[in-house]
Design a protein around this motif. Structure first.
Motif, PDB file in Angstrom:
ATOM      1  N   HIS A 127      31.495   8.188   8.181  1.00 44.03           N
ATOM      2  CA  HIS A 127      31.933   6.880   9.661  1.00 44.03           C
ATOM      3  C   HIS A 127      30.868   7.962  10.683  1.00 44.03           C
ATOM      4  CE1 HIS A 127      35.265   5.681   7.803  1.00 44.03           C
ATOM      5  NE2 HIS A 127      35.432   6.175   7.246  1.00 44.03           N
ATOM      6  N   ASP A 128      30.509   8.945  10.925  1.00 39.07           N
ATOM      7  CA  ASP A 128      29.309   9.745  11.972  1.00 39.07           C
ATOM      8  C   ASP A 128      28.320   9.228  11.903  1.00 39.07           C
ATOM      9  OD1 ASP A 128      31.879  11.362  11.813  1.00 39.07           O
ATOM     10  OD2 ASP A 128      31.649  13.103  10.741  1.00 39.07           O
ATOM     11  N   LEU A 129      27.690   9.237  10.157  1.00 36.58           N
ATOM     12  CA  LEU A 129      26.393   8.319  10.606  1.00 36.58           C
ATOM     13  C   LEU A 129      26.396   7.113  10.266  1.00 36.58           C
ATOM     14  CD1 LEU A 129      25.486  10.689   6.938  1.00 36.58           C
ATOM     15  CD2 LEU A 129      24.597  10.721   9.432  1.00 36.58           C
ATOM     16  N   ARG A 130      27.227   6.211   9.462  1.00 36.10           N
ATOM     17  CA  ARG A 130      27.184   4.956  10.349  1.00 36.10           C
ATOM     18  C   ARG A 130      27.363   4.413  11.740  1.00 36.10           C
ATOM     19  NH1 ARG A 130      31.990   0.562   8.296  1.00 36.10           N
ATOM     20  NH2 ARG A 130      30.820  -1.420   8.522  1.00 36.10           N
ATOM     21  N   ASP A 133      24.103   5.257  13.422  1.00 34.46           N
ATOM     22  CA  ASP A 133      23.308   4.467  12.440  1.00 34.46           C
ATOM     23  C   ASP A 133      23.551   2.594  13.187  1.00 34.46           C
ATOM     24  OD1 ASP A 133      21.290   2.851  11.600  1.00 34.46           O
ATOM     25  OD2 ASP A 133      21.764   2.474   9.482  1.00 34.46           O
ATOM     26  N   GLU A 134      24.184   2.214  13.583  1.00 36.79           N
ATOM     27  CA  GLU A 134      24.701   0.752  14.036  1.00 36.79           C
ATOM     28  C   GLU A 134      24.875   0.428  15.131  1.00 36.79           C
ATOM     29  OE1 GLU A 134      25.490  -1.857  12.063  1.00 36.79           O
ATOM     30  OE2 GLU A 134      24.998  -0.993   9.856  1.00 36.79           O
ATOM     31  N   VAL A 135      25.845   1.657  15.807  1.00 32.01           N
ATOM     32  CA  VAL A 135      25.847   1.899  17.370  1.00 32.01           C
ATOM     33  C   VAL A 135      24.366   2.023  17.881  1.00 32.01           C
ATOM     34  CG1 VAL A 135      27.271   2.070  18.823  1.00 32.01           C
ATOM     35  CG2 VAL A 135      28.753   1.808  17.230  1.00 32.01           C
ATOM     36  N   PHE A 136      24.260   2.872  17.477  1.00 36.19           N
ATOM     37  CA  PHE A 136      23.161   4.038  17.831  1.00 36.19           C
ATOM     38  C   PHE A 136      21.907   3.586  17.657  1.00 36.19           C
ATOM     39  CE2 PHE A 136      26.629   5.844  19.118  1.00 36.19           C
ATOM     40  CZ  PHE A 136      27.536   5.882  20.626  1.00 36.19           C
ATOM     41  N   SER A 137      21.542   3.201  16.636  1.00 31.91           N
ATOM     42  CA  SER A 137      20.017   2.975  15.696  1.00 31.91           C
ATOM     43  C   SER A 137      19.482   4.330  16.229  1.00 31.91           C
ATOM     44  CB  SER A 137      19.425   2.045  17.003  1.00 31.91           C
ATOM     45  OG  SER A 137      19.757   0.516  16.844  1.00 31.91           O
ATOM     46  N   VAL A 138      20.159   5.574  15.388  1.00 33.57           N
ATOM     47  CA  VAL A 138      19.928   6.934  15.254  1.00 33.57           C
ATOM     48  C   VAL A 138      19.990   6.538  13.647  1.00 33.57           C
ATOM     49  CG1 VAL A 138      20.384   9.425  15.523  1.00 33.57           C
ATOM     50  CG2 VAL A 138      20.244   7.288  17.654  1.00 33.57           C
ATOM     51  N   ALA A 139      19.018   7.183  12.608  1.00 27.85           N
ATOM     52  CA  ALA A 139      19.009   6.630  11.364  1.00 27.85           C
ATOM     53  C   ALA A 139      19.411   8.142  11.124  1.00 27.85           C
ATOM     54  CB  ALA A 139      17.848   6.290  10.728  1.00 27.85           C
ATOM     55  N   ASP A 140      20.008   8.453   9.829  1.00 26.90           N
ATOM     56  CA  ASP A 140      20.445   9.816   9.202  1.00 26.90           C
ATOM     57  C   ASP A 140      21.414  10.539  10.314  1.00 26.90           C
ATOM     58  OD1 ASP A 140      19.289   8.356   7.324  1.00 26.90           O
ATOM     59  OD2 ASP A 140      17.820   9.008   7.764  1.00 26.90           O
ATOM     60  N   GLY A 141      21.563  10.251  11.128  1.00 26.66           N
ATOM     61  CA  GLY A 141      22.125  11.521  12.291  1.00 26.66           C
ATOM     62  C   GLY A 141      21.279  12.331  12.814  1.00 26.66           C
ATOM     63  N   ALA A 142      20.152  11.232  13.465  1.00 31.91           N
ATOM     64  CA  ALA A 142      18.552  12.705  14.038  1.00 31.91           C
ATOM     65  C   ALA A 142      18.541  12.049  15.228  1.00 31.91           C
ATOM     66  CB  ALA A 142      17.393  11.434  13.073  1.00 31.91           C
TER      67      ALA A 142
END
Length: 200
Positions: A127-130, A133-142
């Motif tokens: 869920h953390d990574l998802r 990505d889904e809410v903040f458009s931060v891919a791969d937890g970057a």
């Protein structure tokens, strides 16, 4: 910070996970909560201020970090250090909720043991990574690990940066912790979804 200080601090943070967080997490996992925990320490002497573990079966917002922050603010004001005078320790890299809570609570740092990739792959909790990505458009937890609010520190990276002599005993302890958390995760996964946690 001198290398010896790095080793001492890393050793202390591992000890807090082993002795303070893991016992709380064993209780939490037994009641159906996730394996995530956190602690707050005084920067001056690395003494424990509070520790907490995930309590999502009580409230889905009570992640380990949120529980630690809640307990921190339940302390009498005279016994509670300023957040800027504290180290924040999380067993797992904080999710977006907990990143925000650490920020709003005024902590200027956090240290974590398991990275997002491990949370998703080894603990089967993606869920953390998802959400990033889904809410903040931060891919791969970057997300930005050094920013205007705080600096994030990986304990495995800190261990890897030490001299061979200092690194070896800490890596052995780190591996034991991975085994302990693997066992806790297996217990959680065996009963995952039986309760009312929205994102099990």
């Amino acid at each position: 910070m001198p290398p010896d200080d790095d080793a001492r601090m890393t050793e202390r943070l591992l000890t807090v996970i082993e002795d303070e967080i893991v016992p709380l997490t064993r209780v939490g996992v037994a009641r159906g909560d996730k394996v995530f925990g956190a602690a707050i320490l005084a920067k001056a002497d690395l003494s424990l201020v509070v520790a907490g573990t995930n309590e999502e079966t009580e409230n889905p917002l009570w992640h380990g970090e949120m529980t630690a922050i809640r307990r921190f603010h339940e302390l009498p004001a005279a016994a509670r250090p300023a957040p800027a005078d504290c180290l924040f320790l999380a067993t797992h890299e904080p999710c977006s909720l907990c990143l925000s809570a650490i920020t709003w609570a005024g902590f200027d740092n956090f240290h974590y043991f398991f990275p997002y990739e491990s949370t998703a792959e080894d603990f089967a909790i993606p869920h953390d990574l998802r959400i990033l990505d889904e809410v903040f458009s931060v891919a791969d937890g970057a997300y930005r690990r050094r920013n205007a609010f705080w600096t994030a520190h990986s304990l495995p990276e800190a261990i890897a940066a030490l001299s061979d002599a200092a690194r070896a005993p800490l890596e052995r302890r780190a591996q034991k912790l991975r085994t302990v958390y693997g066992e806790l995760s297996a217990t959680y996964q065996a009963h995952k979804g039986e309760g009312e946690i929205p994102l099990p």
